[in-house]
Scaffold this motif. Sequence first.
Motif, short mmCIF file in Angstrom:
data_model
loop_
_atom_site.label_atom_id
_atom_site.label_comp_id
_atom_site.label_asym_id
_atom_site.label_seq_id
_atom_site.Cartn_x
_atom_site.Cartn_y
_atom_site.Cartn_z
N MET A 25 0.84 -1.20 0.00
CA MET A 25 0.00 0.00 0.00
C MET A 25 0.87 1.25 0.00
O MET A 25 0.53 2.25 -0.65
N ASP A 26 2.00 1.21 0.70
CA ASP A 26 2.92 2.34 0.73
C ASP A 26 3.44 2.69 -0.66
O ASP A 26 3.68 3.86 -0.97
N LEU A 27 3.62 1.68 -1.52
CA LEU A 27 4.09 1.93 -2.88
C LEU A 27 3.14 2.86 -3.64
O LEU A 27 3.55 3.58 -4.54
N MET A 28 1.88 2.83 -3.26
CA MET A 28 0.87 3.67 -3.93
C MET A 28 0.53 4.90 -3.12
O MET A 28 -0.35 5.67 -3.50
N GLY A 29 1.18 5.05 -1.97
CA GLY A 29 0.91 6.21 -1.12
C GLY A 29 -0.46 6.15 -0.47
O GLY A 29 -1.05 7.18 -0.17
N LEU A 30 -0.95 4.94 -0.25
CA LEU A 30 -2.29 4.78 0.32
C LEU A 30 -2.21 4.36 1.79
O LEU A 30 -1.42 3.48 2.15
N PRO A 31 -3.04 4.96 2.62
CA PRO A 31 -3.05 4.61 4.04
C PRO A 31 -3.69 3.24 4.26
O PRO A 31 -4.58 2.83 3.51
N CYS A 32 -3.22 2.56 5.29
CA CYS A 32 -3.79 1.25 5.62
C CYS A 32 -3.61 1.01 7.12
O CYS A 32 -2.66 0.36 7.55
N PRO A 33 -4.54 1.51 7.92
CA PRO A 33 -4.43 1.36 9.37
C PRO A 33 -4.32 -0.10 9.81
O PRO A 33 -5.06 -0.96 9.32
N LYS A 34 -3.41 -0.35 10.71
CA LYS A 34 -3.22 -1.71 11.23
C LYS A 34 -4.49 -2.21 11.92
O LYS A 34 -4.78 -3.40 11.89
N SER A 35 -5.26 -1.29 12.49
CA SER A 35 -6.47 -1.71 13.21
C SER A 35 -7.49 -2.41 12.31
O SER A 35 -8.29 -3.20 12.80
N ILE A 36 -7.44 -2.16 11.00
CA ILE A 36 -8.40 -2.84 10.11
C ILE A 36 -7.74 -3.75 9.07
O ILE A 36 -8.44 -4.51 8.40
N PHE A 37 -6.42 -3.69 8.94
CA PHE A 37 -5.73 -4.54 7.97
C PHE A 37 -4.59 -5.32 8.61
O PHE A 37 -3.73 -5.85 7.91
#
Length: 155
Positions: free
Chosen positions: A14-26
């Motif tokens: 997800m970081d490669l695309m600059g997109l957030p991804c909270p650990k609490s849901i992923f």
Amino acid sequence: MGEKTFYEAFKGNMDLMGLPCPKSIFGTVTLAVSNISVLAGGIKTLGAGATMSEIFLTIPTAGGATALATAVGEICLVVGGLAAAFYVGACLGSLIVAVIETQGVRAAVALRRWAEQVSRDIGMTIDQLLATTVQQYPRSSSMRPAVNMARAYFA
């Protein structure tokens, strides 16, 4: 399988695309599958052109969904105007990549039935969704194995 955790592999993609991804849901495969399903359900309700901010409004805030609503609210602060179908596509690709990296191809193939339901909810095949994501964000080349796998197993 490497030494990365599922979340490290998912977040890295997800970081490669600059997109957030909270650990609490992923943070785990189970959380990611469950919450991607909820996001896809919002697309099913609102249509493929819905933004992440619009999807946020479809998430109930009672019971166990409070954590999801909070995390999606955080995501919306960063990418609220982004097409939800694109974000869900990025999540699906990242899920497949992370499962392959941490658990192997057989585990990713086990996601087929679930991926087919998500595909129906979104209104496009998983390989189309992932190919569009890779095309729009060439830096997401790590998702190419997920596109090839989706064509082979999810089409």
